[in-house]
Each structure stands twice: as C-alpha cells, then as structure tokens.
Design a protein around this motif. Structure first.
Motif, PDB file in Angstrom:
ATOM      1  N   GLY A 196      10.227   4.406   6.230  1.00 59.19           N
ATOM      2  CA  GLY A 196       9.376   4.590   7.412  1.00 59.19           C
ATOM      3  C   GLY A 196       7.905   4.712   7.033  1.00 59.19           C
ATOM      4  N   ALA A 197       7.603   5.480   6.003  1.00 61.24           N
ATOM      5  CA  ALA A 197       6.208   5.633   5.571  1.00 61.24           C
ATOM      6  C   ALA A 197       5.641   4.310   5.079  1.00 61.24           C
ATOM      7  CB  ALA A 197       6.136   6.687   4.481  1.00 61.24           C
ATOM      8  N   ALA A 198       6.438   3.507   4.338  1.00 59.33           N
ATOM      9  CA  ALA A 198       5.951   2.229   3.835  1.00 59.33           C
ATOM     10  C   ALA A 198       5.665   1.249   4.958  1.00 59.33           C
ATOM     11  CB  ALA A 198       6.981   1.631   2.866  1.00 59.33           C
ATOM     12  N   GLU A 199       6.507   1.176   5.984  1.00 57.74           N
ATOM     13  CA  GLU A 199       6.269   0.264   7.101  1.00 57.74           C
ATOM     14  C   GLU A 199       5.065   0.677   7.938  1.00 57.74           C
ATOM     15  OE1 GLU A 199       9.969   0.184   9.137  1.00 57.74           O
ATOM     16  OE2 GLU A 199      10.886  -1.265   7.748  1.00 57.74           O
ATOM     17  N   ARG A 200       4.840   2.000   8.104  1.00 61.60           N
ATOM     18  CA  ARG A 200       3.636   2.438   8.813  1.00 61.60           C
ATOM     19  C   ARG A 200       2.377   2.089   8.033  1.00 61.60           C
ATOM     20  NH1 ARG A 200       6.969   6.863   9.932  1.00 61.60           N
ATOM     21  NH2 ARG A 200       6.098   8.011   8.157  1.00 61.60           N
ATOM     22  N   ALA A 201       2.383   2.211   6.738  1.00 60.36           N
ATOM     23  CA  ALA A 201       1.228   1.848   5.914  1.00 60.36           C
ATOM     24  C   ALA A 201       0.895   0.366   6.046  1.00 60.36           C
ATOM     25  CB  ALA A 201       1.493   2.211   4.463  1.00 60.36           C
ATOM     26  N   ILE A 202       1.898  -0.497   6.150  1.00 60.37           N
ATOM     27  CA  ILE A 202       1.652  -1.936   6.318  1.00 60.37           C
ATOM     28  C   ILE A 202       0.982  -2.223   7.653  1.00 60.37           C
ATOM     29  CG2 ILE A 202       2.832  -4.157   6.580  1.00 60.37           C
ATOM     30  CD1 ILE A 202       4.894  -3.169   4.574  1.00 60.37           C
ATOM     31  N   ALA A 203       1.479  -1.611   8.720  1.00 54.76           N
ATOM     32  CA  ALA A 203       0.900  -1.854  10.053  1.00 54.76           C
ATOM     33  C   ALA A 203      -0.551  -1.378  10.115  1.00 54.76           C
ATOM     34  CB  ALA A 203       1.751  -1.151  11.107  1.00 54.76           C
ATOM     35  N   GLY A 356      -5.115  -9.486   1.056  1.00 50.95           N
ATOM     36  CA  GLY A 356      -3.698  -9.860   1.136  1.00 50.95           C
ATOM     37  C   GLY A 356      -2.910  -9.429  -0.085  1.00 50.95           C
ATOM     38  N   VAL A 357      -3.591  -9.305  -1.247  1.00 46.83           N
ATOM     39  CA  VAL A 357      -2.891  -8.830  -2.450  1.00 46.83           C
ATOM     40  C   VAL A 357      -2.388  -7.411  -2.230  1.00 46.83           C
ATOM     41  CG1 VAL A 357      -3.162  -8.298  -4.884  1.00 46.83           C
ATOM     42  CG2 VAL A 357      -4.212 -10.362  -3.940  1.00 46.83           C
ATOM     43  N   THR A 358      -3.260  -6.592  -1.672  1.00 51.07           N
ATOM     44  CA  THR A 358      -2.844  -5.213  -1.394  1.00 51.07           C
ATOM     45  C   THR A 358      -1.730  -5.185  -0.355  1.00 51.07           C
ATOM     46  OG1 THR A 358      -5.106  -4.499  -1.861  1.00 51.07           O
ATOM     47  CG2 THR A 358      -3.682  -2.950  -0.695  1.00 51.07           C
ATOM     48  N   LEU A 359      -1.869  -6.060   0.684  1.00 53.42           N
ATOM     49  CA  LEU A 359      -0.838  -6.113   1.720  1.00 53.42           C
ATOM     50  C   LEU A 359       0.505  -6.576   1.145  1.00 53.42           C
ATOM     51  CD1 LEU A 359      -0.030  -5.934   4.699  1.00 53.42           C
ATOM     52  CD2 LEU A 359      -0.830  -8.296   4.980  1.00 53.42           C
ATOM     53  N   ALA A 360       0.485  -7.581   0.265  1.00 53.91           N
ATOM     54  CA  ALA A 360       1.739  -8.071  -0.330  1.00 53.91           C
ATOM     55  C   ALA A 360       2.400  -6.996  -1.171  1.00 53.91           C
ATOM     56  CB  ALA A 360       1.452  -9.308  -1.187  1.00 53.91           C
ATOM     57  N   GLU A 361       1.589  -6.202  -1.879  1.00 51.15           N
ATOM     58  CA  GLU A 361       2.155  -5.121  -2.677  1.00 51.15           C
ATOM     59  C   GLU A 361       2.839  -4.092  -1.790  1.00 51.15           C
ATOM     60  OE1 GLU A 361       0.706  -1.848  -6.030  1.00 51.15           O
ATOM     61  OE2 GLU A 361      -0.707  -3.310  -5.188  1.00 51.15           O
ATOM     62  N   LEU A 362       2.182  -3.767  -0.651  1.00 58.42           N
ATOM     63  CA  LEU A 362       2.798  -2.824   0.290  1.00 58.42           C
ATOM     64  C   LEU A 362       4.096  -3.395   0.869  1.00 58.42           C
ATOM     65  CD1 LEU A 362      -0.408  -1.613   2.190  1.00 58.42           C
ATOM     66  CD2 LEU A 362       0.877  -0.357   0.453  1.00 58.42           C
ATOM     67  N   GLU A 365       6.994  -3.316  -1.744  1.00 56.16           N
ATOM     68  CA  GLU A 365       7.531  -1.968  -1.903  1.00 56.16           C
ATOM     69  C   GLU A 365       8.396  -1.586  -0.719  1.00 56.16           C
ATOM     70  OE1 GLU A 365       5.932   2.627  -2.616  1.00 56.16           O
ATOM     71  OE2 GLU A 365       4.515   0.936  -2.516  1.00 56.16           O
ATOM     72  N   ALA A 366       7.934  -1.922   0.488  1.00 53.93           N
ATOM     73  CA  ALA A 366       8.722  -1.602   1.688  1.00 53.93           C
ATOM     74  C   ALA A 366      10.026  -2.392   1.702  1.00 53.93           C
ATOM     75  CB  ALA A 366       7.900  -1.890   2.934  1.00 53.93           C
ATOM     76  N   THR A 367       9.969  -3.681   1.297  1.00 50.61           N
ATOM     77  CA  THR A 367      11.189  -4.515   1.286  1.00 50.61           C
ATOM     78  C   THR A 367      12.200  -3.993   0.279  1.00 50.61           C
ATOM     79  OG1 THR A 367       9.887  -6.433   1.941  1.00 50.61           O
ATOM     80  CG2 THR A 367      12.045  -6.845   0.962  1.00 50.61           C
ATOM     81  N   ALA A 368      11.722  -3.618  -0.922  1.00 45.56           N
ATOM     82  CA  ALA A 368      12.643  -3.107  -1.937  1.00 45.56           C
ATOM     83  C   ALA A 368      13.325  -1.828  -1.468  1.00 45.56           C
ATOM     84  CB  ALA A 368      11.882  -2.861  -3.238  1.00 45.56           C
TER      85      ALA A 368
END
Length: 664
Positions: A196-203, A356-362, A365-368
């Motif tokens: 949940g925290a990882a998906e909120r950080a992406i948004a 986008g590099v930072t976004l892809a990293e987030l 991590e969320a996908t894993a």
C-alpha cells in the motif's frame, strides 16, 4: 605310392575327443551314484534346518492431494518430481529406529510371547536384523519384507511397520504445514502495508512531476514526440518530391526538350488540351505531307501552328514548375516550425526521462512486493487447507498388505539340491577329463597328409647326385607302386580338410585315365566331409547352352554368369561353355580361381591330358597343387618335370592301378 614336390611330413599331437567321451560314459554310473548320495545327504541335513517364512507389504511413493483443495494444490502435485534419492530417503526412514519403535508400540509386541523377556532395545535390534526394505526395480514401489519362523508374526510385523511409516509421514507433513501457516500469516500482514505504501508513493510522484500516461500506457510527452517526428518526416518527403519534380521540368525546358511527357503537365487541364491539339495538327500534317511538298503553304502553316502549341506547352511547364517550387517552400516552412516544436518537447522529454528512472524504480519495488504478497496469499490458502489432520494425505501409501505365507522362504530345498547335483556332476566330469589328459591316453599323434615322393633305389639316388647324363627310359625307370583310387582320394581330402591345399589341378599323361571321373569322386568326398567345393571344367571342350569358362576367357560372359551354384551353396560348377576353345592370353581364368578360393574351401580344376593343347599353363600362377594321374606303364616322371617347369610349386604324382597297355 605317390610322389610330391612338397615339404616333409610333420608330427603333431591332438586331443581325441571321442576317447574322452567314452571315458566319461564309462564313469557315468559312478558319477550318478555319487551325485545321488550327496543329494540325499544334503536333503537329510535340510530336514533339520528351521523353516523361515517371509511376508512382505508394498508401499507406493507418490504425491497426493485432497480433491476439496484449490487448483493450485493440484498443480503443485503435478509438478512433483520423484527421483532415486527421494525413494532412498523413504527406505532409510522405514528402517529407522523411530519407525520400528512406533510399530512395536502400535502392535504391543513387548507383551507378545515371542518377545517375552526382552527389553525394547533388543526387540528393535531383532526386528531390524530380520527386516528387508528394497525398491522394486524401475518403479516407485517399496517392498517391506520381514522374516520369521511364525508366518503370522511375519505378516503382522510387516504390516505394522508399513502403517507406522505412513502415519509418521502424515504427522510430519501436518507439523510442517502448521508451522508454515503461522509464518505466512505474519509475512502477509507486513507485505500488505508495504505494498500500500509503495503504490501511494507512485501516485504522488506522478502528480508532482506531471508524468501522466496516455493510451497504450505511454506518457503524453512521448506520444507528442512521436507525432511531431512523423509530421516532420512527411513534410520533408513532400518537399523533396516537389523539388525533384520542379527540377525535372526546368531541366527539360533548358535542354529544349518537350515536357508533354511529364506526369504533372499531363495531369494539368491546359496541358491535356494542348497535347490533344498537337496530336490533331500532327495527324493533319501527316495527311497533307502525303500529297504536298514540305514548302507548300499548307504544310508551313501547320508547322507554325504546331510550334506555337509547343511554346504554350513550355509556358505551362514553367507555370507548373513554379507551383511545385512554391509547394516545396511551404513544406520547408512547415518543417522548420515542427522542428522548433520538437526541440521544445525534447527538453521536456529529457526531464521526464530523468524523473521516469525514479518512477520505474518505485514501480519495480511495488510490483515485486505485490507478486510476493500474491504468492504468500496462495501458499497461505493451501497451508490452511492442509492444517486439518483429516485432510493430510502423505506422499506414501500402502498398495499391498502382507499376508501369512504358505511356503517357507528358506531353506530353498529344491534349488540347493539342484545346485549340489550340478556341481557334483561338473567336478566329477572334470576329474575324469583331467585324469585322461594327465595319463596321456587322450593324446594322439596326428600326421598331416603330405604328397608322397617316388621310391628310388640307392643307385638311382647316387646317379642323380653326380649328375650322370640321363639314360633312355627303356633302360632306367623309376619304380612306382600303384595305390587304390579310394585311398588316394581320402588322403587328398584329408589334406584339403586340414587346409594344406585349397586349389587342386587334375591332369594326366595317360589318355586311358578319365580325369573328370576322378574329379567327380574327389568332389563328392570333399562335400561329404562338409567342405564347400567349386569345380571347373577346363578340358572337356564340350560346348553347351550355359555360359562357362571358354566364354569368360573371350569376354563374352561375366564372372557371375559362369558360376552355377547348388541350392545349398556348398557346391559350385563352372562348365566348359559355349565357345569352342579357351583364350590363352586372358588372365580372367586365373582371376576366377582366386575369387572362388576366397569363397569356397576347395577349388578343383580339371585340365585333362598333358601336352601342347593342355590348359595347365593357364593356372600355373594360382598357387595350385597339380595332381598328375599316371599308370604303371607311363610312370609320369617326364610329365611331372614338364609341369614343374610351367611354374607349379608342387606336383603330386598318383599312379593308379588297372591301367594296362593294350599292346602285347
């Protein structure tokens, strides 16, 4: 008596198999008596040996799943891979001390009369000694065999150990499942909060940096870059096309050529009308030129009209070229404006790429964490379903229960008696053979058949040594003792059977002797001795309908055509053939003999009467032995010397009885 040019006789020693066989047969009664005596003694001893019974139960090692569980459990069972190590591990668990102790407690063997007075350790040791656990060859079956003097006890203990192992495996699986369920529950709670925290950080990152996504999950900046790039490519293509078409028209006009064939001029309405008018005037001029001279006023008027229309067509071409150049300029201006907009978007895209590099990293991590959470949820559902004792299905089950055996497993009376009988017979037969060989009775001297030399007296030998000039045959003659035809044939056959001579050439110096008849009898004897024979007729001169030796010598037949084989393959015959005479300059006959000697064990060549017309010289280089048939009156000495001069290595002189001179 026979004469030969071969080496002297040699004596060899061989074993007489028939004598040894007769010695064994003479001792057959004694061998049988001793064998029966040994078998009876062994049977008497076996009567006092205790009978041991063996009972076995069979287990099948395979994964099983409860039909009420989820499909993921079933798929996991299908993916189970059994190897030899897994089966070996199961065997060691069955033979382990804990499994045997569990079986003893289940069967209450400590109170059984068979184990009275023994403590637990001694009972476990005794059962372990009589327990046999093996894997059936090439299968997942494990056989649990137990031996005991009581057949019921053997079946009881075998079944008890099988049940104890299955129950133990079920308990181990349930214990492992309960521990796994508790651990998964803690991990799932932690991962849910993390996901949940990882998906909120992406948004939040997307909103803060304007990283909005359009169709096909692609950013808006990238879509605009693609569109502007495509528009620029199209504008550049249109500008290049317009410039090329204008340059083509200008080049044609400057060179004075007509532009009526250019597609742009042809597509113009003015150009089409002028083209039609030129065509009409040219047709009319062609008609007038048929009757008028080139300087006629009508012809000159038509030429002037055609020239005027060509001038108008050139003017139309210039106009079209100017229009194309203007279109090229418009496309160039459009390309310039698009390039400026593209440069602006590239700056924005560069910023978006860095962000986008930072976004892809987030997102990674969320996908894993999300995939790990899903895997844990699936494992938790499976483990929860297996936590119940009744739902546990171990990876091993009983497929065949042990039953009290009817026949003892040991001792195997019949097999022991048969083994004793075989060993006794072999030892006694070996002793008889060894005794015969050691005493020398089974050894015989073998004299190989060698050609016989003529018997001469001492005076003749002395005359030969001092090279005295030969006297006429009428005054000095060598004496030859005739032998019977059957005796000589048997001697020659023995030599062929021993491999001494494999190619035999039959000739005679006496016209009264039938060499073909001698050859037929010799061939029959060789075949009767199980030798394969090839016979060649090189003397009869009888022309037949089948191809033969004469046809081969004149190249009118091939090797395979002249050899006529018997159905059993033991005999082959080469007849004279269809031609009248042999070609003495051909080497194909010697080649035929060499080929037949490689296939058959003996080759018999009939050459007939010696002399100028004889075929003896044709086979001198084949390494054959010549059998010279002679009589008491002729003796054959002169013919033998002539044959040796032809190149034959050995000449065997055979003096046959019964050939008497008809002259008084």
């Amino acid at each position: 008596m026979s004469d030969s040019g071969s080496a002297p006789d040699q004596v060899d020693t061989s074993i007489d198999a028939g004598l040894i066989l007769r010695a064994v047969l003479r001792s057959l009664i004694r061998i049988a008596f001793i064998t029966l005596l040994l078998c009876a003694a062994a049977y008497a001893v076996l009567l006092f040996v205790p009978r041991v019974y063996e009972s076995r139960a069979e287990l099948l090692v395979e994964p099983r799943s409860n039909s009420a569980l989820s499909s993921s459990v079933a798929s996991g069972s299908d993916a189970y891979l059994l190897d030899a190590a897994a089966v070996a591990s199961q065997i060691e668990l069955i033979k382990s001390r804990d499994t045997i102790r569990a079986a003893i407690e289940t069967l209450n063997l400590e109170d059984d009369p068979a184990f009275t007075g023994q403590n637990l350790d001694r009972i476990i040791a005794g059962i372990s000694d009589d327990l046999i656990v093996t894997q059936e060859r090439g299968s997942r079956l494990i056989s649990i065999a137990y031996r005991s003097e009581d057949p019921d006890m053997a079946a009881l203990i075998a079944n008890g150990i099988a049940l104890a192992h299955v129950s133990r495996r079920a308990g181990q699986q349930i214990s492992d499942t309960i521990e796994t369920t508790g651990w998964l529950e803690d991990e799932i709670g932690r991962l849910r909060a993390s996901v949940g925290a990882a998906e909120r950080a992406i948004a939040e990152f997307r909103v803060d940096n304007d990283l909005f996504v359009g169709s096909n999950n692609e950013s808006l900046t990238n879509q605009q870059l693609s569109n502007f790039t495509a528009q620029m490519s199209a504008a550049a293509e249109r500008r290049s096309t317009a410039q090329s078409r204008a340059q083509l028209i200008r080049a044609l006009l400057e060179s004075g050529q007509s532009v009526i064939g250019v597609s742009d001029v042809q597509s113009s309405s003015v150009g089409q009308q002028l083209s039609q008018e030129v065509a009409r005037l040219q047709g009319e001029r062609a008609q007038q030129a048929a009757t008028l001279l080139p300087n006629h006023p009508t012809i000159r008027a038509l030429d002037a009209q055609i020239a005027e229309i060509d001038t108008q067509i050139s003017a139309e071409g210039r106009r079209i070229a100017a229009a194309l150049e203007a279109q090229a300029q418009i496309e160039a201006d459009l390309q310039t404006s698009l390039q400026a907009e593209l440069d602006r978007l590239k700056v924005t895209a560069g910023t978006d790429t860095i962000e986008g590099v930072t976004l892809a990293e987030l997102e990674r991590e969320a996908t894993a964490q999300r995939e790990l959470l899903n895997a844990y949820l699936l494992g938790f559902a499976e483990a929860s379903a297996r936590s119940d004792v009744n739902s546990a299905l171990p990876d091993i089950r009983i497929v065949s229960e042990a039953a009290p055996p009817v026949r003892p497993a040991a001792p195997q009376t019949m097999m022991i008696l048969v083994a004793i009988a075989i060993v006794s017979i072999l030892l006694q037969v070996g002793a008889v053979i060894f005794s015969e060989l050691l005493s020398g009775r089974a050894l015989v001297e073998k004299h190989p058949v060698a050609p016989r030399r003529p018997e001469v007296n001492d005076e003749q030998l002395e005359a030969d040594d001092v090279h005295v000039a030969p006297t006429p045959v009428a005054s000095v003659r060598r004496h030859h003792t005739p032998v019977s035809l059957e005796t000589e044939i048997e001697a020659i056959a023995a030599g062929a059977l021993g491999g001494i001579e494999r190619i035999l050439v039959i000739a005679t110096d006496d016209a009264r002797i039938d060499t073909q008849d001698f050859a037929d009898k010799l061939t029959a004897k060789l075949i009767n001795d199980q030798l394969s024979v090839a016979e060649i007729d090189a003397s009869s001169g009888q022309q037949g309908i089948e191809p033969g030796l004469s046809d081969l010598s004149v190249d009118e037949a091939e090797f395979g055509d002249v050899v006529h084989r018997a159905p059993n393959g033991q005999f082959a015959y080469v007849p004279w053939g269809q031609s009248a005479r042999l070609n003495r300059n051909s080497d194909r006959m010697a080649t035929l003999v060499d080929a037949l000697s490689d296939i058959y064990e003996c080759v018999v060549i009939v050459t007939g009467r010696t002399g100028m017309g004889s075929s003896l010289p044709l086979f001198a280089e084949t390494g054959a032995q010549c059998l010279l048939l002679s009589s008491e009156e002729v003796t054959g000495d002169a013919a033998k010397d002539e044959i040796l001069e032809l190149g034959y290595e050995s000449v065997h002189l055979i003096v046959l009885p019964g050939a008497r001179s008809e002259v008084a």
